[in-house]
Motif scaffolding. Sequence first.
Motif, PDB file in Angstrom:
ATOM      1  N   SER A   1      60.088  61.839  33.114  1.00 20.68           N
ATOM      2  CA  SER A   1      59.768  62.931  34.036  1.00 20.68           C
ATOM      3  C   SER A   1      58.869  62.443  35.166  1.00 20.68           C
ATOM      4  CB  SER A   1      59.077  64.083  33.303  1.00 20.68           C
ATOM      5  OG  SER A   1      58.853  65.171  34.182  1.00 20.68           O
ATOM      6  N   ASP A   2      59.284  62.750  36.380  1.00 21.58           N
ATOM      7  CA  ASP A   2      58.484  62.500  37.571  1.00 21.58           C
ATOM      8  C   ASP A   2      57.444  63.617  37.649  1.00 21.58           C
ATOM      9  OD1 ASP A   2      57.438  62.100  40.084  1.00 21.58           O
ATOM     10  OD2 ASP A   2      59.368  61.906  41.088  1.00 21.58           O
ATOM     11  N   ARG A   3      56.290  63.366  37.061  1.00 27.56           N
ATOM     12  CA  ARG A   3      55.143  64.257  36.901  1.00 27.56           C
ATOM     13  C   ARG A   3      55.275  65.147  35.665  1.00 27.56           C
ATOM     14  NH1 ARG A   3      52.173  63.365  41.342  1.00 27.56           N
ATOM     15  NH2 ARG A   3      53.108  63.326  43.427  1.00 27.56           N
ATOM     16  N   PHE A   4      54.088  65.499  35.130  1.00 22.72           N
ATOM     17  CA  PHE A   4      53.976  66.445  34.019  1.00 22.72           C
ATOM     18  C   PHE A   4      52.567  67.030  34.101  1.00 22.72           C
ATOM     19  CE2 PHE A   4      53.801  67.413  29.308  1.00 22.72           C
ATOM     20  CZ  PHE A   4      54.806  68.362  29.317  1.00 22.72           C
ATOM     21  N   THR A   5      51.981  67.393  33.005  1.00 26.85           N
ATOM     22  CA  THR A   5      50.719  68.136  33.020  1.00 26.85           C
ATOM     23  C   THR A   5      49.563  67.362  33.637  1.00 26.85           C
ATOM     24  OG1 THR A   5      51.377  69.508  31.152  1.00 26.85           O
ATOM     25  CG2 THR A   5      49.019  69.296  31.535  1.00 26.85           C
ATOM     26  N   ASP A   6      49.556  66.044  33.528  1.00 20.08           N
ATOM     27  CA  ASP A   6      48.482  65.278  34.161  1.00 20.08           C
ATOM     28  C   ASP A   6      48.427  65.555  35.663  1.00 20.08           C
ATOM     29  OD1 ASP A   6      47.464  63.712  31.875  1.00 20.08           O
ATOM     30  OD2 ASP A   6      49.480  62.852  31.877  1.00 20.08           O
ATOM     31  N   GLN A  30      45.615  70.421  40.913  1.00 13.16           N
ATOM     32  CA  GLN A  30      44.932  71.719  40.897  1.00 13.16           C
ATOM     33  C   GLN A  30      43.492  71.581  40.382  1.00 13.16           C
ATOM     34  OE1 GLN A  30      48.443  71.647  40.049  1.00 13.16           O
ATOM     35  NE2 GLN A  30      48.581  72.323  42.173  1.00 13.16           N
ATOM     36  N   GLY A  31      43.277  70.696  39.429  1.00 14.14           N
ATOM     37  CA  GLY A  31      41.929  70.488  38.906  1.00 14.14           C
ATOM     38  C   GLY A  31      41.079  69.611  39.812  1.00 14.14           C
ATOM     39  N   GLY A  32      41.556  68.371  40.051  1.00 16.05           N
ATOM     40  CA  GLY A  32      40.793  67.455  40.885  1.00 16.05           C
ATOM     41  C   GLY A  32      40.817  67.829  42.346  1.00 16.05           C
ATOM     42  N   THR A  87      56.243  59.662  31.251  1.00 17.99           N
ATOM     43  CA  THR A  87      55.947  60.378  32.489  1.00 17.99           C
ATOM     44  C   THR A  87      55.434  59.413  33.548  1.00 17.99           C
ATOM     45  OG1 THR A  87      53.741  60.975  31.658  1.00 17.99           O
ATOM     46  CG2 THR A  87      55.504  62.591  31.382  1.00 17.99           C
ATOM     47  N   PHE A  88      55.782  59.711  34.800  1.00 18.34           N
ATOM     48  CA  PHE A  88      55.341  58.944  35.957  1.00 18.34           C
ATOM     49  C   PHE A  88      54.370  59.803  36.749  1.00 18.34           C
ATOM     50  CE2 PHE A  88      58.733  56.387  34.661  1.00 18.34           C
ATOM     51  CZ  PHE A  88      58.902  55.273  35.482  1.00 18.34           C
ATOM     52  N   GLU A  89      53.217  59.251  37.075  1.00 18.74           N
ATOM     53  CA  GLU A  89      52.196  60.001  37.791  1.00 18.74           C
ATOM     54  C   GLU A  89      51.631  59.180  38.939  1.00 18.74           C
ATOM     55  OE1 GLU A  89      51.568  63.075  37.312  1.00 18.74           O
ATOM     56  OE2 GLU A  89      52.112  63.546  35.236  1.00 18.74           O
ATOM     57  N   GLY A  90      50.981  59.869  39.867  1.00 20.06           N
ATOM     58  CA  GLY A  90      50.349  59.214  41.006  1.00 20.06           C
ATOM     59  C   GLY A  90      50.287  60.161  42.187  1.00 20.06           C
ATOM     60  N   ILE A  91      49.375  59.891  43.102  1.00 17.90           N
ATOM     61  CA  ILE A  91      49.261  60.734  44.286  1.00 17.90           C
ATOM     62  C   ILE A  91      50.482  60.527  45.177  1.00 17.90           C
ATOM     63  CG2 ILE A  91      46.735  60.748  44.236  1.00 17.90           C
ATOM     64  CD1 ILE A  91      46.779  58.687  46.513  1.00 17.90           C
ATOM     65  N   ARG A 110      43.115  61.561  43.114  1.00 18.44           N
ATOM     66  CA  ARG A 110      43.162  60.214  42.531  1.00 18.44           C
ATOM     67  C   ARG A 110      42.052  60.028  41.495  1.00 18.44           C
ATOM     68  NH1 ARG A 110      41.589  54.518  45.449  1.00 18.44           N
ATOM     69  NH2 ARG A 110      42.565  53.109  43.927  1.00 18.44           N
ATOM     70  N   ASP A 111      40.849  60.501  41.801  1.00 22.88           N
ATOM     71  CA  ASP A 111      39.731  60.365  40.860  1.00 22.88           C
ATOM     72  C   ASP A 111      40.035  61.052  39.536  1.00 22.88           C
ATOM     73  OD1 ASP A 111      38.287  58.913  42.697  1.00 22.88           O
ATOM     74  OD2 ASP A 111      37.005  60.591  43.320  1.00 22.88           O
ATOM     75  N   GLU A 112      40.648  62.228  39.606  1.00 21.01           N
ATOM     76  CA  GLU A 112      40.973  62.948  38.373  1.00 21.01           C
ATOM     77  C   GLU A 112      42.062  62.222  37.588  1.00 21.01           C
ATOM     78  OE1 GLU A 112      41.092  65.681  35.237  1.00 21.01           O
ATOM     79  OE2 GLU A 112      39.535  65.094  36.675  1.00 21.01           O
ATOM     80  N   TYR A 113      43.028  61.666  38.284  1.00 19.15           N
ATOM     81  CA  TYR A 113      44.033  60.855  37.588  1.00 19.15           C
ATOM     82  C   TYR A 113      43.368  59.710  36.821  1.00 19.15           C
ATOM     83  CZ  TYR A 113      48.694  62.453  39.135  1.00 19.15           C
ATOM     84  OH  TYR A 113      49.876  63.140  39.306  1.00 19.15           O
ATOM     85  N   LEU A 114      42.464  59.004  37.479  1.00 20.08           N
ATOM     86  CA  LEU A 114      41.810  57.862  36.849  1.00 20.08           C
ATOM     87  C   LEU A 114      40.893  58.314  35.713  1.00 20.08           C
ATOM     88  CD1 LEU A 114      41.058  55.744  40.037  1.00 20.08           C
ATOM     89  CD2 LEU A 114      42.788  55.287  38.276  1.00 20.08           C
TER      90      LEU A 114
END
Length: 213
Positions: A99-104, A110-112, A15-19, A172-176
């Motif tokens: 996948s370009d985005r997933f649950t993270d 929505q969380g962060g 999976t690929f993630e990021g803002i 971004r903080d939640e991703y990290l």
Amino acid sequence: MNTKSSNSQPGRFITFEGIDGAGKSTHIALVASWLRERGLSVTTTREPGGTTLGESLRELLLHQKMHLETEALLMFASRREHLAQLIEPALARGDWVISDRFTDATFAYQGGGRHLALEKLEALEQWVHPHLQPDLTLLFDVPLAVARARLNAERTPDKFEQEKAGFFGATRDEYLRRAAQFPQRFRVIDSSRALAEVEDELHGVLAAAFPFL
């Protein structure tokens, strides 16, 4: 070139993630090509989306205002369909799924960003895919100013792209935080660097994560 059959190894899920503006989408084709050069069958997809229903839900999620919990539930509804119709069948036949985005992303946005209780997202995660997590998550991280400058000004931004800096800072903080919580599958990529530098690091990350290729 490694000419292994796509059936000689089980499928893997990357999976690929990021803002928004982090540059992750630029590198999906690179990683897919790297895997295909090694004789693997690769399926690329995105969230929200990936299926006919998912793409319809994507339009709603990106452009319609709605209650925060409705937004989270629709994200997971789209994900359940995505898993059932595309991701799980592809993995079962030995494909490598990117996948370009997933649950993270749901935890991050929505969380962060939107401050939905993480316990609610954890409950949905356990309901929708209790036994499936990505084998590798590539988190493309950039300072907020860089991300904002990269957003394409020639098209109408979606409702997430229109959010203010505070939203993206919290996202971004939640991703990290997720990356620190799950270091076994996350690799944080500094995508503020030159494209060639990022590509070199990606090749190294993939070779280390999948040394059997």
